[in-house]
Design a protein around this motif. Structure first.
Motif, PDB file in Angstrom:
ATOM      1  N   ALA A  60      -3.486 -10.532  -4.774  1.00 23.06           N
ATOM      2  CA  ALA A  60      -2.031 -10.401  -4.875  1.00 23.06           C
ATOM      3  C   ALA A  60      -1.630  -9.423  -5.968  1.00 23.06           C
ATOM      4  O   ALA A  60      -0.537  -8.858  -5.946  1.00 23.06           O
ATOM      5  CB  ALA A  60      -1.406 -11.773  -5.154  1.00 23.06           C
ATOM      6  N   GLN A  63      -1.749  -3.625  -5.561  1.00 22.64           N
ATOM      7  CA  GLN A  63      -0.786  -3.093  -4.618  1.00 22.64           C
ATOM      8  C   GLN A  63      -1.020  -1.596  -4.456  1.00 22.64           C
ATOM      9  O   GLN A  63      -0.769  -0.824  -5.385  1.00 22.64           O
ATOM     10  CB  GLN A  63       0.639  -3.346  -5.060  1.00 22.64           C
ATOM     11  CG  GLN A  63       1.572  -3.252  -3.874  1.00 22.64           C
ATOM     12  CD  GLN A  63       2.985  -3.673  -4.213  1.00 22.64           C
ATOM     13  OE1 GLN A  63       3.657  -3.025  -5.000  1.00 22.64           O
ATOM     14  NE2 GLN A  63       3.435  -4.752  -3.614  1.00 22.64           N
ATOM     15  N   GLU A 209      -2.499  -3.654   3.835  1.00 25.59           N
ATOM     16  CA  GLU A 209      -1.159  -3.568   3.251  1.00 25.59           C
ATOM     17  C   GLU A 209      -0.321  -2.698   4.159  1.00 25.59           C
ATOM     18  O   GLU A 209      -0.796  -1.670   4.651  1.00 25.59           O
ATOM     19  CB  GLU A 209      -1.253  -2.894   1.877  1.00 25.59           C
ATOM     20  CG  GLU A 209      -0.638  -3.701   0.759  1.00 25.59           C
ATOM     21  CD  GLU A 209      -0.776  -3.016  -0.576  1.00 25.59           C
ATOM     22  OE1 GLU A 209      -1.742  -3.334  -1.285  1.00 25.59           O
ATOM     23  OE2 GLU A 209       0.069  -2.156  -0.885  1.00 25.59           O
ATOM     24  N   THR A 223       5.417  -8.621   3.174  1.00 24.07           N
ATOM     25  CA  THR A 223       4.725  -9.740   2.537  1.00 24.07           C
ATOM     26  C   THR A 223       3.570 -10.176   3.434  1.00 24.07           C
ATOM     27  O   THR A 223       3.570  -9.899   4.630  1.00 24.07           O
ATOM     28  CB  THR A 223       5.675 -10.935   2.365  1.00 24.07           C
ATOM     29  OG1 THR A 223       6.072 -11.363   3.680  1.00 24.07           O
ATOM     30  CG2 THR A 223       6.898 -10.558   1.563  1.00 24.07           C
TER      31      THR A 223
END
Lengths: 235, 204
Positions: A60, A63, A209, A223
Motif C-alpha cells: 500500500a 505508488q 496499479e 483503489t
C-alpha cells in the motif's frame, strides 16, 4: 561548473552516429516492469505491473502512478528513483506555469518541458540520462491525450502504447484490440487484459496499479477495491 | 516633479455588448512642452486583445516590446492566442518582477475572451490587478475620466453607441487636464472586426 573535473558530457557520439548511453538507458527501460496506456474517446487510462521484491514489502505504500497536476498523471517503466526526480521537476514546472498565467498547463506544454529536462541530461557535464520512459495521461481543452517520453527526450503522442519487459507482446495485443471509438471503461478492461497477457503469476489488485482520467478532468488512481471490480468484470 | 506626470497620458476602456472599446489621448509632452501629437499608447497584442499603457513614455514603449515578445513566443509554443485573463496575469507577473525598481506605467488591458465575452482590467505599476465589469481608466486625466465614465456609461451598449460614449468621456476628461489631449485614438473591437478612429478635440 566549469571548474569541475566532469564538465564534459558523458553522453558522447559513437562512430556510427548513436548515443550509446541513450541506447543503454532504453535497455534499462526495456527490462523494467511493463506499463501501458490507452487513449479512449472520453478519457485516458494508464496501468502498470506492481511486482514487489518480497511479500514482506508493504504494497500500500508503493505508488508507481503519480499526479503531475490535478488533470495530468504519469507512470513509468525503468528506474523508480529517476522517476521520482522527474515527477518532482515536472510538478514544479506545472506550478510555475500556473503561477505565471493563472491557467493550468496544457498537457503538450508539460510534456515538452519534461522532455526538455530529459534531453538536457544527455548533453550536460557530469550527468547520465534518465533510466525511465514516461507515459503521461492528461485531459485538457484539447481533449484526452497520451504521450510517451523517452530517455533521449523525444516524445510521441499515442492512441495506445506499452513499455517495459513485455512491450512487443503488449503492443501487438493493443494493435488488435484498439478501436477509435472505445470508451473509458472499455479501455480499462483492455488495459487489464493487456497486462494479463505477459503477467507472471496471478493478476490481482495488489500487483497492478491503474490510473484514469475522464471528461471530469480529474486524474485518479483506482483503489484496490475498484481494481477488483474491474478484474471481476474481465473474468 | 511627479514622475507619473512627466509625459502626460489618458487611457480608458469600456465594456459593451459582446464588444469593447479602448481609447487614449495622443499627446506626448515633456512637462509643459508638447513634443508629439501622435503618440501611440494603445497597442494590439492579437485581434481580440489590446493593451493601453499610461505613464512614463519610455517605460510604455519598453514594456510593450517585452509583452509582444512574450506573447509571440507563447503563440509559437502553444499554437494559440493568449486569453485576456491569462495575458493580464502575465503583465501582473512581469510588473511585480520589478517590485523595487518598477516600470512607471499603468496598463489597461481589454480583450474578448471565451465566447466573445469582453474582459477589461487595469493594474498599478507593480501589478495589482483590478477587474471591472464596466470601465477602467488610467493616466493623468484619470480623476476626470472616472467622473465622465460614471456619468455616461450604460451596460450592454452596441458598438456604435459604445464608440460615441467612450469618445465623449475621453475628450471631456482630457480637456480638464493640461498634460493630456491633442486628440484621441479609439479602437472598438467586436468578434468580427476592429474599428480604429482618430478623434479631433481641443488641440491643446
Amino acid at each position: 561548473m566549469g571548474d569541475s573535473q566532469y564538465s564534459f558530457s558523458l553522453t558522447t557520439f559513437s562512430p556510427s552516429g548513436k548515443l550509446v548511453q541513450i541506447e543503454h538507458a532504453l535497455t534499462a527501460v526495456g527490462s523494467g516492469q511493463t506499463s501501458l496506456g490507452i487513449k479512449a474517446s472520453n478519457g485516458v487510462v494508464i496501468a502498470t505491473e506492481k511486482k514487489l521484491p518480497s511479500i514482506l514489502v508493504d504494497e500500500a505504500s508503493v505508488q508507481k502512478i503519480q499526479h503531475l497536476t490535478p488533470n495530468i498523471g504519469t507512470v513509468y517503466s525503468g528506474m523508480g528513483p529517476d522517476f521520482r526526480v522527474l515527477v518532482r521537476k515536472s510538478r514544479k514546472q506545472a506550478e510555475q506555469y500556473l503561477r505565471l498565467y493563472k491557467e493550468p498547463i496544457p498537457v503538450t506544454q508539460l510534456v515538452r518541458e519534461t522532455a526538455t529536462v530529459m534531453q538536457e541530461f544527455t548533453q550536460s557535464g557530469g550527468v547520465r540520462p534518465f533510466g525511465v520512459s514516461l507515459l503521461v495521461a492528461g485531459y485538457d481543452d484539447k481533449g484526452p491525450q497520451l504521450y510517451q517520453v523517452d530517455p533521449s527526450g523525444s516524445y510521441f503522442s499515442w492512441k495506445a502504447s506499452a513499455m517495459g519487459k513485455n512491450v512487443s507482446n503488449a503492443k501487438t495485443f493493443l494493435e488488435k484490440r484498439y478501436t477509435e471509438d472505445m470508451e473509458l471503461d472499455d479501455a480499462i478492461h483492455t488495459a487489464i487484459l493487456t497486462l494479463k497477457e505477459g503477467f507472471e503469476g496471478e493478476i490481482s489488485s495488489k500487483n497492478i496499479e491503474i490510473g484514469k482520467i475522464g471528461a471530469d478532468k480529474v486524474f485518479r488512481v483506482l483503489t484496490p477495491a475498484e481494481i477488483d471490480d474491474y478484474l471481476a468484470e474481465v473474468e | 516633479m511627479q514622475i507619473f506626470e512627466y509625459n502626460g497620458s489618458a487611457v480608458v476602456a469600456m465594456v459593451g455588448k459582446n464588444c469593447f472599446a479602448i481609447a487614449s489621448d495622443r499627446r506626448l509632452g515633456v512637462q509643459l512642452q508638447t513634443i508629439a501629437t501622435d503618440f501611440q499608447r494603445i497597442s494590439k497584442i492579437h485581434d481580440h486583445l489590446f493593451i493601453g499603457l499610461s505613464g512614463l513614455a519610455t517605460d510604455v514603449q519598453t514594456l510593450y516590446q517585452r509583452l509582444v515578445f512574450r506573447h509571440k513566443l507563447y503563440q509559437l509554443r502553444e499554437e494559440r492566442d493568449m486569453k485576456p485573463e491569462t495575458f493580464a496575469s502575465l503583465v501582473s507577473a512581469i510588473l511585480y518582477e520589478k517590485r523595487f525598481g518598477p516600470y512607471l506605467c499603468q496598463p489597461v488591458i481589454a480583450g474578448l475572451g471565451d465566447d466573445n465575452k469582453p474582459f477589461i482590467c487595469t493594474m498599478d505599476s507593480i501589478g495589482a490587478k483590478e477587474l471591472a465589469k464596466d470601465f477602467v481608466v488610467s493616466g493623468t486625466a484619470s480623476e476626470s475620466l472616472y467622473g465622465a465614465c460614471e456619468a455616461m456609461f450604460k451596460p450592454d451598449m452596441e458598438a456604435e453607441e459604445l464608440f460615441e460614449t467612450i469618445s465623449q468621456a475621453l475628450l471631456s476628461s482630457v480637456d480638464r487636464d493640461c498634460l493630456s489631449g491633442w486628440g484621441g485614438h479609439v479602437y472598438v473591437v467586436t468578434p468580427d472586426e476592429i474599428k480604429e478612429k482618430i478623434l479631433k478635440g481641443r488641440m491643446d
